[in-house]
Design an enzyme around this catalytic site. Structure first.
Site, PDB file in Angstrom:
ATOM      1  N   ASP A  59      31.961  33.592  25.643  1.00 32.75           N
ATOM      2  CA  ASP A  59      31.674  32.990  26.947  1.00 32.75           C
ATOM      3  C   ASP A  59      32.025  31.505  26.872  1.00 32.75           C
ATOM      4  OD1 ASP A  59      30.443  31.954  29.221  1.00 32.75           O
ATOM      5  OD2 ASP A  59      28.685  33.263  29.045  1.00 32.75           O
ATOM      6  N   ILE A  60      32.827  31.010  27.797  1.00 28.79           N
ATOM      7  CA  ILE A  60      33.188  29.576  27.718  1.00 28.79           C
ATOM      8  C   ILE A  60      31.972  28.670  27.938  1.00 28.79           C
ATOM      9  CG2 ILE A  60      35.660  29.820  28.266  1.00 28.79           C
ATOM     10  CD1 ILE A  60      34.923  28.792  31.155  1.00 28.79           C
ATOM     11  N   SER A  85      36.989  34.272  40.123  1.00 31.39           N
ATOM     12  CA  SER A  85      38.195  33.939  40.891  1.00 31.39           C
ATOM     13  C   SER A  85      38.275  34.525  42.296  1.00 31.39           C
ATOM     14  CB  SER A  85      39.422  34.392  40.091  1.00 31.39           C
ATOM     15  OG  SER A  85      39.474  35.811  40.049  1.00 31.39           O
ATOM     16  N   THR A 125      44.012  25.691  41.464  1.00 30.00           N
ATOM     17  CA  THR A 125      44.536  26.467  42.591  1.00 30.00           C
ATOM     18  C   THR A 125      44.825  25.556  43.778  1.00 30.00           C
ATOM     19  OG1 THR A 125      43.816  28.029  44.301  1.00 30.00           O
ATOM     20  CG2 THR A 125      42.085  26.981  43.056  1.00 30.00           C
ATOM     21  N   ASP A 126      45.745  25.991  44.641  1.00 31.46           N
ATOM     22  CA  ASP A 126      46.013  25.218  45.872  1.00 31.46           C
ATOM     23  C   ASP A 126      44.815  25.259  46.827  1.00 31.46           C
ATOM     24  OD1 ASP A 126      46.212  27.860  46.731  1.00 31.46           O
ATOM     25  OD2 ASP A 126      48.154  27.618  47.723  1.00 31.46           O
ATOM     26  N   GLU A 127      43.857  26.169  46.556  1.00 30.56           N
ATOM     27  CA  GLU A 127      42.711  26.275  47.477  1.00 30.56           C
ATOM     28  C   GLU A 127      41.844  25.029  47.461  1.00 30.56           C
ATOM     29  OE1 GLU A 127      40.821  30.107  47.797  1.00 30.56           O
ATOM     30  OE2 GLU A 127      42.576  31.113  46.987  1.00 30.56           O
ATOM     31  N   TYR A 153      34.046  29.273  45.957  1.00 34.49           N
ATOM     32  CA  TYR A 153      35.070  29.380  44.904  1.00 34.49           C
ATOM     33  C   TYR A 153      35.915  28.108  44.848  1.00 34.49           C
ATOM     34  CZ  TYR A 153      39.683  30.408  42.942  1.00 34.49           C
ATOM     35  OH  TYR A 153      40.856  30.334  42.241  1.00 34.49           O
ATOM     36  N   LYS A 157      36.275  25.135  41.911  1.00 36.49           N
ATOM     37  CA  LYS A 157      37.542  24.773  41.248  1.00 36.49           C
ATOM     38  C   LYS A 157      37.846  23.278  41.453  1.00 36.49           C
ATOM     39  CE  LYS A 157      40.105  27.155  39.399  1.00 36.49           C
ATOM     40  NZ  LYS A 157      40.169  27.583  37.965  1.00 36.49           N
ATOM     41  N   VAL A 209      42.277  44.864  56.988  1.00 33.56           N
ATOM     42  CA  VAL A 209      42.899  43.556  57.209  1.00 33.56           C
ATOM     43  C   VAL A 209      41.875  42.662  57.914  1.00 33.56           C
ATOM     44  CG1 VAL A 209      44.745  42.360  58.449  1.00 33.56           C
ATOM     45  CG2 VAL A 209      45.209  44.541  57.292  1.00 33.56           C
ATOM     46  N   ARG A 217      49.595  33.163  53.448  1.00 35.79           N
ATOM     47  CA  ARG A 217      49.484  32.828  52.029  1.00 35.79           C
ATOM     48  C   ARG A 217      50.898  32.610  51.492  1.00 35.79           C
ATOM     49  NH1 ARG A 217      45.222  32.002  53.638  1.00 35.79           N
ATOM     50  NH2 ARG A 217      43.169  32.611  52.844  1.00 35.79           N
TER      51      ARG A 217
END
Ligand code: NAD
Ligand code: TYD
Length: 339
Positions: A59-60, A85, A125-127, A153, A157, A209, A217
């Site tokens: 575990d990190i 993620s 991530t680009d998010e 999320y 990040k 959807v 995206r």
């Protein structure tokens, strides 16, 4: 060189391990993963006999064991893929996202400083940039776009990115960050759009959807992402952020219809369901910096990449069956039965 790859049994981490062993056969890879629901040791079956590959279940967030590992292995490079993620899961239960994505990053950076790691690379991530308006098709995320997150999320990040930059300025950590757009390719867990739709379509199950399917995206093949990370962690400038993306924007509905067509199904499988809370409208990356500084260029175009990817899932139905049994069924019921 000895490289620690965390999150190595997940989607991008496992593809990265194969990429590294192939591209740099002289390097040693230590692949670390906690094997959460998203981690699957079978993703690494193809390299388990390679003498330059070793797997460690850890575990990190486990500072004591991480420190021991760093002391023993003396890594040159640490590349951190380990994360929770999935946006939808972060909306249901944010806490583990903060613990893994933020505290886990801190533990890895502390160990990197203590045991003299030459480069710490954070896979972001680009998010972290939030979203762009649907209609402003000439606007893109650059490395200087302000961080402006929408989901637990992406907030976790972005927090990790800020910490990595703080460790650079305050403690002199040698680091780089890459922020990539949505990936597609083999070994992606079928909670994400593309493998979920392939899995449902092969069982003639409804394809859920969100909203009207008009969110956009920017899709990149996972191998092109791995090539970008490899370049940045080896040759990217200390302290810098690099965006990775291949100018490949698609409305979700277009992607779903591409899958339907490739599998010989019909559009009546599509069902429009309640939209995701806080749903980001559009992501689009400007990759000029990595292209001009490091000569990165994507090799895949979406048409051939998605075709190959769909074929991979159809040729690996045992893998799909394996990862979609058990807990996955409970997850699917919980997330989609009320939509
Ligand atoms: P994934 O969920 O498939 O893999 C994550 C891996 O991390 C899993 O194997 C999991 O077991 C492991 N993990 C989770 N918690 C851990 C812990 N505490 N200790 C050790 N291992 C742990 O995710 P992915 O799609 O491969 O994403 C990898 C990284 O790339 C993430 O940091 C993600 O934010 C980033 N990213 C993903 C995309 C994408 O499109 N998938 C795009 C840009 C960036
Ligand atoms: P996802 O693969 O979860 O990636 P991200 O949220 O990180 O972009 O989702 C991609 C897009 O597909 C996103 O706009 C949400 C949408 N989506 C659906 O329409 N239906 C689904 O069942 C899923 C999982 C996603």
């Amino acid at each position: 060189m000895k490289i620690l790859v965390t999150g190595a049994a997940g989607f991008i981490g496992s593809n990265f391990v194969y990429y590294e062993l192939d591209k740099h056969p002289e390097d040693q890879i230590v692949a670390l993963d906690l094997l959460t629901y998203a981690g699957n040791l079978k993703n690494l079956d193809g390299c388990k006999d390679n003498p330059n590959f070793k797997f460690v279940k850890m575990d990190i967030r486990d500072r004591e064991n991480i420190n021991k590992l760093f002391e023993e292995e003396k890594f040159d490079i640490v590349v951190n893929f380990a994360a929770e993620s999935h946006v939808d899961r972060s909306i249901e239960d944010p806490e583990v996202f903060l613990r893994t994505n933020i505290i886990g990053t801190e533990v890895l950076m502390d160990a990197s400083l203590k045991y003299g790691v030459k480069r710490y690379h954070q896979v972001s991530t680009d998010e972290v940039y939030g979203d762009l308006p649907l209609e402003a098709t000439d606007s893109f995320f650059t490395e200087t776009t302000p961080l402006h997150t929408s989901s637990p999320y992406s907030a976790s990040k972005a927090s990790a990115d800020l910490l990595v930059m703080a460790y650079h300025r305050t403690f002199g950590l040698n680091m780089s960050i890459t922020r990539c757009s949505n990936n597609y390719g083999p070994y992606q867990f079928p909670e994400k759009l593309i493998p979920l739709m392939i899995n449902n379509a092969r069982h003639d199950k409804k394809l859920p959807v969100y909203g009207e399917g008009l969110n956009v995206r920017d899709w990149l093949h996972v191998c092109d992402h791995c090539a970008g990370i490899d370049l940045v962690m080896r040759n990217g400038r200390n302290g810098e952020v690099y965006n990775i993306g291949g100018h490949n924007e698609r409305h979700n509905i277009e992607v779903v219809k591409t899958i339907i067509k490739a599998l010989g199904k019909t559009d009546d499988l599509i069902t429009y369901v309640t939209d995701r809370k806080g749903h980001d409208l559009r992501y689009a990356i400007d990759p000029t910096k990595i292209e001009t500084e490091l000569g990165w260029k994507p090799k895949y175009n979406f048409e051939t990449g998605i075709k190959e990817t769909i074929e991979w899932y159809m040729n690996n139905q045992e893998w799909m069956d394996d990862v979609t049994s058990g807990d996955y069924l409970t997850y699917y019921e919980k997330m989609y039965s009320k939509k």
